[in-house]
Design a protein around this motif. Sequence first.
Motif, PDB file in Angstrom:
ATOM      1  N   GLN A 293      46.752  32.214  42.013  1.00 16.55           N
ATOM      2  CA  GLN A 293      46.542  32.839  43.300  1.00 16.55           C
ATOM      3  C   GLN A 293      47.705  33.750  43.673  1.00 16.55           C
ATOM      4  O   GLN A 293      47.497  34.843  44.239  1.00 16.55           O
ATOM      5  CB  GLN A 293      46.346  31.766  44.372  1.00 16.55           C
ATOM      6  N   SER A 294      48.935  33.335  43.331  1.00 14.72           N
ATOM      7  CA  SER A 294      50.094  34.183  43.608  1.00 14.72           C
ATOM      8  C   SER A 294      50.046  35.468  42.782  1.00 14.72           C
ATOM      9  O   SER A 294      50.362  36.552  43.284  1.00 14.72           O
ATOM     10  CB  SER A 294      51.388  33.413  43.301  1.00 14.72           C
ATOM     11  N   LYS A 296      47.345  36.860  41.628  1.00 14.27           N
ATOM     12  CA  LYS A 296      46.249  37.677  42.161  1.00 14.27           C
ATOM     13  C   LYS A 296      46.684  38.423  43.409  1.00 14.27           C
ATOM     14  O   LYS A 296      46.378  39.618  43.586  1.00 14.27           O
ATOM     15  CB  LYS A 296      45.045  36.780  42.476  1.00 14.27           C
ATOM     16  N   GLN A 297      47.418  37.753  44.311  1.00 13.15           N
ATOM     17  CA  GLN A 297      47.904  38.410  45.515  1.00 13.15           C
ATOM     18  C   GLN A 297      48.916  39.508  45.184  1.00 13.15           C
ATOM     19  O   GLN A 297      48.907  40.579  45.807  1.00 13.15           O
ATOM     20  CB  GLN A 297      48.533  37.377  46.429  1.00 13.15           C
ATOM     21  N   ALA A 298      49.770  39.235  44.175  1.00 15.99           N
ATOM     22  CA  ALA A 298      50.753  40.248  43.777  1.00 15.99           C
ATOM     23  C   ALA A 298      50.066  41.478  43.190  1.00 15.99           C
ATOM     24  O   ALA A 298      50.440  42.614  43.481  1.00 15.99           O
ATOM     25  CB  ALA A 298      51.737  39.660  42.787  1.00 15.99           C
ATOM     26  N   CYS A 299      49.031  41.247  42.375  1.00 18.92           N
ATOM     27  CA  CYS A 299      48.303  42.374  41.775  1.00 18.92           C
ATOM     28  C   CYS A 299      47.555  43.172  42.838  1.00 18.92           C
ATOM     29  O   CYS A 299      47.529  44.414  42.785  1.00 18.92           O
ATOM     30  CB  CYS A 299      47.328  41.848  40.718  1.00 18.92           C
ATOM     31  N   SER A 300      46.970  42.465  43.824  1.00  8.38           N
ATOM     32  CA  SER A 300      46.250  43.164  44.874  1.00  8.38           C
ATOM     33  C   SER A 300      47.193  43.988  45.757  1.00  8.38           C
ATOM     34  O   SER A 300      46.865  45.093  46.190  1.00  8.38           O
ATOM     35  CB  SER A 300      45.469  42.160  45.731  1.00  8.38           C
ATOM     36  N   SER A 301      48.392  43.442  46.010  1.00  7.11           N
ATOM     37  CA  SER A 301      49.372  44.183  46.829  1.00  7.11           C
ATOM     38  C   SER A 301      49.886  45.410  46.083  1.00  7.11           C
ATOM     39  O   SER A 301      50.123  46.463  46.689  1.00  7.11           O
ATOM     40  CB  SER A 301      50.533  43.275  47.198  1.00  7.11           C
ATOM     41  N   SER A 303      48.150  47.103  43.855  1.00  4.41           N
ATOM     42  CA  SER A 303      47.054  48.076  43.790  1.00  4.41           C
ATOM     43  C   SER A 303      46.931  48.853  45.101  1.00  4.41           C
ATOM     44  O   SER A 303      46.543  50.014  45.108  1.00  4.41           O
ATOM     45  CB  SER A 303      45.738  47.352  43.485  1.00  4.41           C
ATOM     46  N   HIS A 304      47.295  48.201  46.231  1.00  8.08           N
ATOM     47  CA  HIS A 304      47.241  48.893  47.524  1.00  8.08           C
ATOM     48  C   HIS A 304      48.496  49.725  47.733  1.00  8.08           C
ATOM     49  O   HIS A 304      48.458  50.684  48.488  1.00  8.08           O
ATOM     50  CB  HIS A 304      47.099  47.892  48.671  1.00  8.08           C
TER      51      HIS A 304
END
Length: 304
Positions: A293-294, A296-301, A303-304
């Motif tokens: 989950q960490s 995934k959150q790092a990858c999503s941040s 990408s934004h």
Amino acid sequence: MLLKNALFSQAGFGITANTILLLSHILPSLQDCRLKPSSLTICHLALVHIVMLLTMVFLVSPDLFESLHFQNDFKCKALYYVSRVMQGLSICTTCVLSTLQAITLSPSTSWLAQFKHKSVNFITHVYVFMWTLSLSSCASLTFYVVAFSNLNQTHFLKLDKYCSLSPMNSIVRYLFYALTTSRDVCFVGVMLISSMYLLNLLFKHQKRVQYLHSSSRSSTPSPEKRASQTIVLLVGFFVVMFWMDFIISSFPTHLSDDGPVMQTIRTLVSKIYAIVSPVVLLSSDRRVIGILQSVKQACSSLSH
């Protein structure tokens, strides 16, 4: 070719998943300077499955098989022996893991409670027994494993693409299969008994604390329910694949009758547990879920 590519893909996935499972239990144990019996058993299971899948890859790949610069007979004997030993250790280790879980969660009034502190001392002896049993039970059959080069050898039984089983006395064959089958069935029986005992404990415990996990307060499953689901999935899948492998292996075919598709299916059925088991164990590990989950959150941040 499609089945073979799928086999390689699944072997790669299984090796990766078992490696992650192995590291997820070794690294925290190195920080604590102590390896719990359950973590040690999971590490042992993951290592056994890694070696099992690597052996399978060597047996189904022409390039890798030929890269071993030994006589073909020796390569067949060594790879087949390692494969059989790892398969036996997989059954034994799964049985030990299920039993350890039952001992860990047994109530203090149960006769199993006396083994809670002794399990740490006896785990080494258990592993010595498992390795001795697996190494000795598979040794005799290795003498009959040979490499084949002539497809007209109709009296030979095909094991995989390169290796076959030379003719043996029927008494010796039935005795070997009786011993190995008895060993496997005994471990599977103990595994089922310990798992059913554990599920019974979890069910009773969940009923006692049901008001703490009511649907009105939380929609997430309780730890007891999650543990029960993990045990049911792992043991249930193992038993189903064990009997499927046993049924398929009970009908060995001659060299001239066994096609590449059937070879691939037999190989996949015998190794599928080594691919699925780390996924089941990782899915119930909160540490791994938190790390994913960490990430995934790092990858999503990013990408934004």
